[in-house]
Each structure stands twice: as structure tokens, then as C-alpha cells.
Design a protein around this motif. Structure first.
Motif, short mmCIF file in Angstrom:
data_model
loop_
_atom_site.label_atom_id
_atom_site.label_comp_id
_atom_site.label_asym_id
_atom_site.label_seq_id
_atom_site.Cartn_x
_atom_site.Cartn_y
_atom_site.Cartn_z
N MET A 26 0.42 -1.37 0.21
CA MET A 26 0.14 0.07 -0.15
C MET A 26 0.92 1.22 0.47
O MET A 26 2.12 1.48 1.28
N ALA A 27 0.20 1.85 -0.76
CA ALA A 27 1.32 3.34 -0.75
C ALA A 27 0.89 4.34 0.73
O ALA A 27 -0.02 4.40 1.55
N VAL A 28 2.09 5.07 0.87
CA VAL A 28 1.81 5.78 1.89
C VAL A 28 1.38 7.79 1.16
O VAL A 28 1.79 7.73 0.50
N THR A 29 0.40 7.79 2.24
CA THR A 29 -0.39 9.30 2.26
C THR A 29 0.10 10.14 3.35
O THR A 29 1.01 9.52 4.27
N VAL A 30 1.26 10.83 2.26
CA VAL A 30 2.07 12.15 3.01
C VAL A 30 0.79 13.39 3.21
O VAL A 30 0.10 13.96 2.43
N ILE A 31 1.10 13.46 4.49
CA ILE A 31 -0.06 14.93 4.76
C ILE A 31 0.85 16.22 5.51
O ILE A 31 1.79 15.74 6.41
N GLU A 32 0.80 17.02 4.81
CA GLU A 32 1.61 18.33 5.42
C GLU A 32 0.69 19.22 5.80
O GLU A 32 0.76 19.91 7.23
N VAL B 16 3.49 1.97 8.32
CA VAL B 16 2.44 3.25 7.36
C VAL B 16 1.84 3.10 6.67
O VAL B 16 1.97 3.52 5.61
N ASP B 17 1.13 4.07 7.31
CA ASP B 17 -0.22 4.50 6.70
C ASP B 17 -0.75 5.85 6.25
O ASP B 17 -0.55 6.22 4.85
N VAL B 18 0.41 6.48 7.50
CA VAL B 18 0.18 7.84 7.42
C VAL B 18 1.24 8.57 7.66
O VAL B 18 1.90 8.65 8.80
N ILE B 19 1.91 9.18 6.13
CA ILE B 19 3.22 10.08 7.09
C ILE B 19 2.58 11.74 6.79
O ILE B 19 2.65 12.19 6.95
N PHE B 20 3.18 12.00 8.05
CA PHE B 20 2.81 13.31 8.90
C PHE B 20 3.84 14.24 8.90
O PHE B 20 4.81 14.24 9.40
N ALA B 21 3.91 14.95 8.00
CA ALA B 21 5.72 15.73 7.63
C ALA B 21 4.77 17.24 7.51
O ALA B 21 4.66 18.03 6.86
N PRO B 22 5.07 17.94 8.72
CA PRO B 22 4.15 19.10 9.02
C PRO B 22 5.25 20.20 8.45
O PRO B 22 6.82 20.40 9.10
N ALA B 23 5.11 21.36 8.06
CA ALA B 23 6.37 22.48 8.20
C ALA B 23 6.41 23.43 9.05
O ALA B 23 5.26 23.26 10.21
N ALA B 24 7.71 23.80 9.24
CA ALA B 24 8.00 24.33 10.89
C ALA B 24 7.29 25.28 10.95
O ALA B 24 6.98 25.91 11.82
N ALA B 25 7.02 26.51 10.16
CA ALA B 25 6.12 27.85 10.50
C ALA B 25 4.58 27.77 10.49
O ALA B 25 4.35 27.73 11.21
N ALA B 26 4.52 25.87 10.56
CA ALA B 26 2.90 25.51 10.23
C ALA B 26 2.73 25.37 12.27
O ALA B 26 1.96 25.37 12.14
N MET B 27 3.86 24.43 12.58
CA MET B 27 3.80 24.26 14.07
C MET B 27 3.72 24.72 14.74
O MET B 27 3.33 25.15 15.92
N TYR B 28 4.83 26.69 14.58
CA TYR B 28 4.87 27.41 15.17
C TYR B 28 4.75 28.82 14.64
O TYR B 28 6.08 29.31 14.20
N PRO B 29 3.44 29.08 14.38
CA PRO B 29 2.90 30.41 13.47
C PRO B 29 3.85 31.69 14.33
O PRO B 29 4.00 31.43 15.27
N ALA B 30 3.72 32.59 13.75
CA ALA B 30 4.31 34.16 14.81
C ALA B 30 2.88 34.00 15.65
O ALA B 30 1.48 34.12 15.43
N GLY B 31 3.30 34.27 16.88
CA GLY B 31 2.79 33.95 17.34
C GLY B 31 2.25 33.17 19.29
O GLY B 31 1.77 32.75 19.77
N TYR B 32 2.88 32.28 18.22
CA TYR B 32 2.71 30.99 18.88
C TYR B 32 4.10 31.38 20.17
O TYR B 32 4.95 31.99 20.26
N GLN B 33 2.93 30.69 22.07
CA GLN B 33 3.12 31.15 23.20
C GLN B 33 3.13 29.51 23.81
O GLN B 33 2.93 30.31 25.31
#
Ligand code: AMP
Length: 284
Positions: free
Chosen positions: A1-7, A89-106
Motif C-alpha cells: 500500500m502506498a503511504v499517504t503524505v499529509i503536511e 506506515v499508512d500516513v506520514i505527517f510532515a508539517p512545515a516548521a512555520a505551520a507548527m510554530y506560527p507567528a504569535g505561538y506561545q
């Protein structure tokens, strides 16, 4: 089965919540990528225990200190997709750093006593970054269970503490250290080592083996057991010790006498590369 990549985090959360609503068990293996057989062993166990297996690949800036290797940390998404697919693995979750820690993150998560010694002492802020990102990943992926390697022994202890303290409904599963044939603990950072350094790096596992052998011969004195490790490491010119410690396996407090369940943990710089390894003294 192919892996789904979600960002995208919202897409990932929707996907996972959907699986939960269908009654599927969700497992998460958090990683920083550049996958090897150590990661694959966590994935294989996650596959066995779940119906949706998610692996996250995220080089988390929050857990790197100033002057550490965040920028040059090895990355290989194509290779990672291959290894993750082979491990089920079914899904690889590979977020961008800017999405995990957007401006204003605290918002940050801090585990107290367990993060003070060992790697916490030499990498201030490291575990705060780890617990924060794992907490976020749990919120996004909503796993029933999450798998971590004992290679990062203190990290596993800290995550268990966070999960218990914050009443997170996630079962934490600790997995054995996967080693190369000659004993070197697998690590993405081994890619930094030259051939000569790779040879020198064996002093970590050999030092630990010397302590286990001495313990098996009846030695319980902490100074003697630490000395057994340090003399193996000191024989390597390229090695600079960060710490060599015997600690209680649960509290990570110092012990006055070693027993079979005592943790022996080392961190050593080989050239520019900082490596860690550990064992329990009574282990085979
Ligand atoms: P990392 O990508 O280095 O952040 O590691 C991701 C997960 O894989 C962590 O839970 C690590 O403890 C685990 N891991 C890394 N190397 C090994 C290894 N040699 N054996 C078992 N688990 C490992």
C-alpha cells in the motif's frame, strides 16, 4: 500500500478523527526523519497494534539549542517514504516548521525534575521542545498509542511523565534499542561520522558492556562501574565525555549502590557529533 503524505495539521487531524469515529485504533511514531531500522522497529510494532499507523517526520526547531545541528540535521524524504512504506506506515505527517510554530505561538509544556539531569543538563530547553512538540502531535494525530525508543531513555521517561501528569489518553510504548552488527546504537546522527569516527563511536556501547560485565562479576559500587565505562571511552582519542552516569531507572535520581535495574547512560562527543547510549546494568 502506498503511504499517504499529509503536511497540513487540520487535514491530519480530520483524517485521524475520522479513523477514530470508524472505531479504528490509531498509533503514532514521532520521528525527525532520516529513518533507519531503529525507527522501522517502532513502526513495525505500531503496525501490529493499530489499524491506522501514522509516523510523523518533523525536525523540531524547538528542541535544538543555539549552535546545535538543526540546520544540518540530515533529511531524505524520498528514502523515508520508502522505509515507512516497507514498515507498514499508512500516513506520514510532515508539517512545515512555520505551520507548527506560527507567528504569535506561545504555549510550551515543561516537565520539571526528570528533565534536569543527563541530557537536560547539557541541552537546556531540549526537553521543553520535545514535550511541546509531542503534546502538539498528540493533539493533531489523536493516537490511542505512541511508540518511542529506549535509545532516548530520558525522553521516554519524560514523555511518560507528561502523559500521566496531563491525563493524556495515550498509551506510551517503549521499544528496545536497535543496534548495528558491531553494537553501535542506530541514530540518524551516525551519518555525520567519518569512517574513523564511526570506529571511535563504538566506545559508547563497549563502555556500557564493560560496566555490565563488571556488574555481573559482583561489583555494585557506582564509582567503580562509572570508571569501567570512562576508561573504555578515555582510550579513544576522538571522544570527549559529556556525561557518564548511573541513575535510578524510574526517577533518574543518582543511586548510592547499583543493582540490575540501574540505568547506565552516556553522552559522548565524537568529533563534532554528540552521541548517546544507555543500558540497564542487569541486561544481557
Ligand atoms: P529521532 O528521529 O531520532 O527523533 O527518533 C525517533 C524515535 O525513534 C525516538 O522514539 C527514538 O528513541 C527512536 N529511535 C531512534 N534510534 C533508535 C534505535 N537505535 N533503536 C530504537 N529506537 C530508536
Amino acid at each position: 500500500m502506498a503511504v499517504t503524505v499529509i503536511e497540513n495539521s487540520s487535514d491530519m487531524q480530520r483524517y485521524a478523527l475520522n479513523a477514530r469515529h470508524e472505531g479504528r485504533t490509531v498509533a503514532l511514531v514521532p520521528t525527525m526523519g532520516y529513518l533507519h531500522a531503529g525507527h522501522a522497529s517502532l513502526m513495525a510494532e505500531g503496525r501490529r497494534r493499530s489499524e491506522l499507523l501514522v509516523a510523523s517526520i518533523f525536525v523540531n526547531p524547538a528542541q535544538f539549542g543555539v549552535g546545535e545541528d538543526f540546520e544540518k540535521y540530515p533529511r531524505d524524504m524520498e528514502g523515508d517514504i520508502r522505509i515507512a512504506a516497507a514498515a507498514g506506515v499508512d500516513v506520514i505527517f510532515a508539517p512545515a516548521a512555520a505551520a507548527m510554530y506560527p507567528a504569535g505561538y506561545q504555549t510550551y509544556v515543561d516537565v520539571e525534575r526528570l528533565t534536569l539531569p543527563l541530557c537536560g543538563a547539557s541541552r537546556p530547553g531540549h526537553f521543553r521542545g520535545v514535550t511541546t512538540v509531542v503534546c502538539k502531535l498528540f493533539g493533531i494525530v489523536q493516537p490511542h498509542l505512541a511508540l518511542f525508543g529506549r535509545k532516548d531513555y530520558q525522553q521516554l521517561a519524560v514523555i511518560r511523565q507528561m502523559t500521566a501528569d496531563l491525563n493524556m489518553p495515550v498509551e506510551i510504548i517503549g521499544m528496545p534499542i536497535v543496534r548495528e552488527a558491531d553494537g553501535l546504537a542506530m541514530s540518524s546522527r551516525n551519518a555525520y561520522l567519518s569512517a574513523a569516527e564511526r570506529q571511535s563511536a563504538l566506545c559508547l556501547c563497549r563502555g556500557l558492556a564493560a560496566a555490565r560485565a563488571l556488574f555481573a562479576r559482583g561489583e555494585h559500587a557506582v564509582t567503580e562501574l562509572v570508571h569501567a565505562i570512562s576508561s573504555v571511552i578515555a582510550a579513544e582519542e576522538a571522544a570527549v565525555v559529556d556525561y557518564i552516569e548511573l541513575r535510578d531507572q524510574l526517577t533518574l535520581e543518582p543511586v548510592s549502590q547499583a543493582d540490575g535495574s540501574t540505568l547506565a547512560a552516556v553522552a559522548v562527543r565524537i568529533g563534532k557529533t554528540r552521541l548517546i547510549d544507555n543500558c540497564l546494568l542487569g541486561e544481557e
